[in-house]
Design an enzyme around this catalytic site. Sequence first.
Site, PDB file in Angstrom:
ATOM      1  N   LYS A   1       0.837  -1.197   0.000  1.00 24.79           N
ATOM      2  CA  LYS A   1       0.000   0.000   0.000  1.00 24.79           C
ATOM      3  C   LYS A   1       0.876   1.252   0.000  1.00 24.79           C
ATOM      4  O   LYS A   1       2.089   1.189   0.228  1.00 24.79           O
ATOM      5  CB  LYS A   1      -0.913   0.002   1.228  1.00 24.79           C
ATOM      6  CG  LYS A   1      -0.186  -0.014   2.560  1.00 24.79           C
ATOM      7  CD  LYS A   1      -1.163  -0.062   3.718  1.00 24.79           C
ATOM      8  CE  LYS A   1      -0.424  -0.039   5.052  1.00 24.79           C
ATOM      9  NZ  LYS A   1      -1.345  -0.029   6.196  1.00 24.79           N
TER      10      LYS A   1
ATOM     11  N   TYR B   1      16.253  31.568   2.282  1.00 21.53           N
ATOM     12  CA  TYR B   1      15.072  32.353   2.597  1.00 21.53           C
ATOM     13  C   TYR B   1      15.037  32.735   4.071  1.00 21.53           C
ATOM     14  O   TYR B   1      15.488  31.988   4.948  1.00 21.53           O
ATOM     15  CB  TYR B   1      13.798  31.561   2.266  1.00 21.53           C
ATOM     16  CG  TYR B   1      13.490  31.490   0.796  1.00 21.53           C
ATOM     17  CD1 TYR B   1      13.291  32.647   0.049  1.00 21.53           C
ATOM     18  CD2 TYR B   1      13.400  30.256   0.150  1.00 21.53           C
ATOM     19  CE1 TYR B   1      12.995  32.573  -1.308  1.00 21.53           C
ATOM     20  CE2 TYR B   1      13.102  30.180  -1.205  1.00 21.53           C
ATOM     21  CZ  TYR B   1      12.907  31.348  -1.929  1.00 21.53           C
ATOM     22  OH  TYR B   1      12.626  31.272  -3.261  1.00 21.53           O
TER      23      TYR B   1
ATOM     24  N   MET C   1      11.902  24.844  -2.007  1.00 21.71           N
ATOM     25  CA  MET C   1      11.012  23.903  -2.677  1.00 21.71           C
ATOM     26  C   MET C   1      11.777  22.855  -3.473  1.00 21.71           C
ATOM     27  O   MET C   1      11.449  21.666  -3.443  1.00 21.71           O
ATOM     28  CB  MET C   1      10.055  24.661  -3.605  1.00 21.71           C
ATOM     29  CG  MET C   1       9.113  23.725  -4.365  1.00 21.71           C
ATOM     30  SD  MET C   1       7.997  24.579  -5.489  1.00 21.71           S
ATOM     31  CE  MET C   1       6.904  25.385  -4.341  1.00 21.71           C
TER      32      MET C   1
END
Length: 821
Positions: A492, A716, A765
């Site tokens: 799964k 950042y 990201m």
Amino acid sequence: MITYAPEQLTEACQGHLTKNNDSLVARLLIDSRSVYDASESLFFALQGNKHDGHQFLQQLVGKGVLNFVVKKGRIPEDVASKANWIEVDNPVRALQNIGAWHRSRFQIPVLGITGSNGKTIVKEWITQMMGSDVFIARSPRSYNSQIGVPVSVWHLNETSELGIFEAGISLPGEMDYLQKIIQPTIGLFTTIGPAHQENFSSLKEKLEEKLVLFKDASTILYDCDQALVDETMGKRFPEKELLTWGRADKATLQLLSEDEVNERKHLMLRWGIDIFEVVIPYTDQVSVENTLPVVLFMLYRGYSPGQIVEKIGGLVPVAMRMEQKVGINNNLVINDTYNADFTSLEVALDFLVQQSRKKGVTRTVILSDLLQTGMPDRDLYPLVAALINEKQIDRFVGVGPAMVRYAAHFHVPSSFFETTEEMLEALSTFHFRDEAILVKGSRKYSFERIVERLELQRHATVMEINLDALVHNLNRFRSMLGPDTKLLAMVKAFSYGSGSYEIAAALQYQNVDYLGVAFADEGVELRRAGIATPIIVMNPEEKSFLQMLDFNLEPEIYSFKVLEAFNSVVCAEASEVIPIHIKVDTGMNRMGFLEHEVGELVARLERMPSLKIKSVFSHLAGSDDEAHDAFTRQQIKKFEIVCKRLKRELDTDFCMHILNSAGIERFPEARFDMARLGIGLYGFGPGQIDDLRNVVTLKSYVSQIKRVAGFETVGYNRSGMLKRDGLIGVVPIGYADGLNRHLSNGCGKMMINGRLAPIVGNICMDMCMVDLTDIQAEEGDEVIVFGDDYPLTNMAKQLDTIPYEILTSISRRVTRVYFKE
């Protein structure tokens, strides 16, 4: 090609022959899934903890196999007249005896190699160096076990001039069997180390066991810098010729110095009065240690230092794995481009078949000439063609002059080219699409250029999945369950992030009894991909019931609502009895029927003749923590009570299972009829099994290195900072890839060139930054996010979570690369 009559082999293994045909045997077969040239194969019905070759006898007769070695009394009546049967007490011993008998027919030099490490590389490098001068029969890859060795010596044939065979052991008493099979005239001992130490009281005991291999050898080569080995050799074999390598003055081949120049090692060596330099195309110390025995053996065989110097620069890496990659035009590319011999071709083709069961997928093989096989071309290439035909390959591309000469033997759609360059020029005309393509070639053909053209260029951050490690872990858990307990493997959540189909295909190939998925769409995807193993859907939804019937998926039934809804659909749509799996809640307080609901459950099931209970199961809440052991035992007891009542009141039988991965480790007495294996497949558990292997490695690379002044901010929000002038490395993996932002600002680390580099600043990201100030690194160097040398459990501790969460969080945009040794 050498063939034997069944009578000869029966005498060799002291068996009893029931003869029904006049076929001859040219090949030994130990895997029912790897059949070709069936009429000339002899199948050994081997038995293990979770497999029994006798189960496949009828199937193999149907495939055309005419000769079998079976345990006494195990000839199947329905096919007894269709084959020759050799009955023995122990098929493994029969295999070994036949191997030993075959070996005794050859009066040629045979090198037997043993030791803790380096056996395969030394064997392959000797073959690379000498294979163009003599016909060498050798162990395929690392076939060095009680079963692998007799299969290896079978490669000896009438053209063989030298044999090279590995011998590996893990238990006292094993080497005596291998010595009788290999019968080495020359011995080579690589190293003594901790591998397989668990069954020996000391390194000395293990060393003494390994040296049994050399008892009849006239000459032994070894490293005299290993004090224990040097002392033991002198005492045990005073009458033999002992040749040594090492740095010590007494070494027969002495390493005087080593220098690294332009990414190559320059080794200054002394052999008698000769001093000479060899240059190897590697700089690591392991390669140096593996080079010395190769050089010594060649000197012993009469090569001059000049000849060795000329040959050694061409050493190439020993390929220990096949890689599966995403290709252009929806192709699957299996990269096996370092070597090509016949046995490794069999392994690669099996892997191709295993990984290409999706409907509509074309199987394509691109193969170079097979070099240094020890077989004449006139025998070799008809066998290759027969193997290609047997494996149902749809398209074949052969490269090399021998392939061109024997092209007429290939009956599938084929193309042939003299050189790799010719093939590359024609590559665009093949229009590969929706194909599984095996690219396999000897190193001299540089087939990596073909792979580069076929591979889809994607995000360079990859997750590598070691299918051999997965199978090792599967079999390790199997060994704890015993032969009568079935196994349900959980696939799964995209197989814990590692890829549903690829993992399911590997597990199906290993004959697991059930696969488990979370939702029906996962099961449908597997069915459409060609997975035939029974599948349980653990969280069935009413909207998917029809789909489950269409694709033969079996639901977990955990409530009266689900039971009634599924029964309604079955009554309306199905014409046969449908299996279901009843979930019982014994203390997890999640899904499942409670103990006081059993009476009502029985009453309802008695009114549902279209449903058949296939299994009843429950979940353990804390099987991995000894603090909860009393509660776990309470759960097991409650589960037994419920199952006994269901069996009694419904007058039926079914499979019982409650153990998960941790439960298999810690509560094997509750194994019942089946157990569920999930995260344990990937090498994680409570820690009581100490030989589980890591399966998943997440890696990237250093895309840029830049100097940053002390106290300047990085990333950042200006949250990162070095407290001195230093170096920052940019790594193209970020939170969109599944790298958790909580690892920012020094919480997380990555392994670069054997050193840990802290993450600096906030993870972005698509990338993050690491501190390289004290690490020797260059742009392009590999970065290990987690893997063998930097375990995933470290990251889990840093995040105060579990490995499950991290694995299932890795984005699907990260390419999965599957490999097999």
